[in-house]
Write an enzyme that holds these catalytic residues in place. Sequence first.
Site, PDB file in Angstrom:
ATOM      1  N   GLY A 165       0.766  -1.232   0.000  1.00 54.14           N
ATOM      2  CA  GLY A 165       0.000   0.000   0.000  1.00 54.14           C
ATOM      3  C   GLY A 165       0.799   1.285   0.000  1.00 54.14           C
ATOM      4  N   ASP A 200      -6.152  -0.906  -1.023  1.00 54.86           N
ATOM      5  CA  ASP A 200      -6.787  -1.886  -1.899  1.00 54.86           C
ATOM      6  C   ASP A 200      -7.976  -2.578  -1.258  1.00 54.86           C
ATOM      7  OD1 ASP A 200      -5.128  -3.510  -0.041  1.00 54.86           O
ATOM      8  OD2 ASP A 200      -5.730  -5.159  -1.351  1.00 54.86           O
ATOM      9  N   PHE A 212     -14.338   2.316   4.682  1.00 55.53           N
ATOM     10  CA  PHE A 212     -13.424   1.465   3.915  1.00 55.53           C
ATOM     11  C   PHE A 212     -12.971   2.210   2.671  1.00 55.53           C
ATOM     12  CE2 PHE A 212     -12.029  -1.998   1.187  1.00 55.53           C
ATOM     13  CZ  PHE A 212     -11.116  -2.578   2.049  1.00 55.53           C
ATOM     14  N   GLU A 251       3.814   4.529   5.761  1.00 53.55           N
ATOM     15  CA  GLU A 251       2.566   3.758   5.686  1.00 53.55           C
ATOM     16  C   GLU A 251       1.562   4.456   4.776  1.00 53.55           C
ATOM     17  OE1 GLU A 251       1.135   1.076   6.340  1.00 53.55           O
ATOM     18  OE2 GLU A 251       1.612   0.244   8.279  1.00 53.55           O
ATOM     19  N   ASP A 252       0.656   3.683   4.208  1.00 56.00           N
ATOM     20  CA  ASP A 252      -0.431   4.270   3.440  1.00 56.00           C
ATOM     21  C   ASP A 252      -1.554   4.726   4.367  1.00 56.00           C
ATOM     22  OD1 ASP A 252      -1.045   1.663   4.156  1.00 56.00           O
ATOM     23  OD2 ASP A 252      -1.893   1.122   2.212  1.00 56.00           O
ATOM     24  N   ASP A 291      -4.821   2.270  10.644  1.00 56.65           N
ATOM     25  CA  ASP A 291      -6.212   1.915  10.909  1.00 56.65           C
ATOM     26  C   ASP A 291      -6.310   1.480  12.377  1.00 56.65           C
ATOM     27  OD1 ASP A 291      -8.845   0.942  10.688  1.00 56.65           O
ATOM     28  OD2 ASP A 291      -8.508   0.192   8.687  1.00 56.65           O
ATOM     29  N   LYS A 299      -6.566   7.082  10.427  1.00 62.97           N
ATOM     30  CA  LYS A 299      -7.970   6.839  10.744  1.00 62.97           C
ATOM     31  C   LYS A 299      -8.074   6.627  12.262  1.00 62.97           C
ATOM     32  CE  LYS A 299     -10.047   3.893   7.886  1.00 62.97           C
ATOM     33  NZ  LYS A 299     -10.600   2.619   7.343  1.00 62.97           N
ATOM     34  N   ARG A 357      -5.645  -0.119  -6.175  1.00 67.29           N
ATOM     35  CA  ARG A 357      -4.432   0.591  -5.738  1.00 67.29           C
ATOM     36  C   ARG A 357      -4.036   1.678  -6.720  1.00 67.29           C
ATOM     37  NH1 ARG A 357      -1.992  -2.228  -1.546  1.00 67.29           N
ATOM     38  NH2 ARG A 357      -2.346  -4.470  -1.505  1.00 67.29           N
TER      39      ARG A 357
END
Length: 181
Positions: A44, A160, A153, A99-100, A103, A131, A166
């Site tokens: 990611g 992805d 989401f 990081e993408d 979460d 997030k 992506r």
Amino acid sequence: MLEKDIERVVITREEIQEAAVRLGKQLTEDYHDKDVLVVGILRGAALFMMDIIREMDCYLEIDFMDVSSYHGGTSSSGEVKIIKDLDTAVEGRHILIIEDIIDTGRTLRYIIDLLKYRKAASVKVCTLTDKPEARVEKDVYADYVGIEVPNEFLVGYGLDYQQKYRNLPYIGVLKPEVYTS
């Protein structure tokens, strides 16, 4: 073609680029005199990592880790697996994890603990999106955050669903019927 699966755009391509420039300037200031190893978390973070390192005007080395805690679903399983480990020794190095998205924080907690165990001089985190509403690991946070996002989401720009989406140039909310049907 992919856009028909997107409910709405949350972050535009321009907002992503602005975040990369802003973070790159800050990282240049913070790492100009350090031996930094930039670690991209595959798959990611690959797109965002390339944006960030192009904006960092300092000496750096890059490496990648591939870890998974989603296993194809829409929420973290809590079980973290290393798919590809680093090829570079981290002992005594300043590590910047790219990081993408952060979460639940479970995957990131695992990686941070592993790099500290391997005696990194420091471990910091730069994420494109954060997030915080979804955080399970309350003490896990990013030192550098591009954009805070809602607890939905998301796909696109590295994020992805079952290895798809992506390549979207923006980040959007995936229509629920895509992953519930």
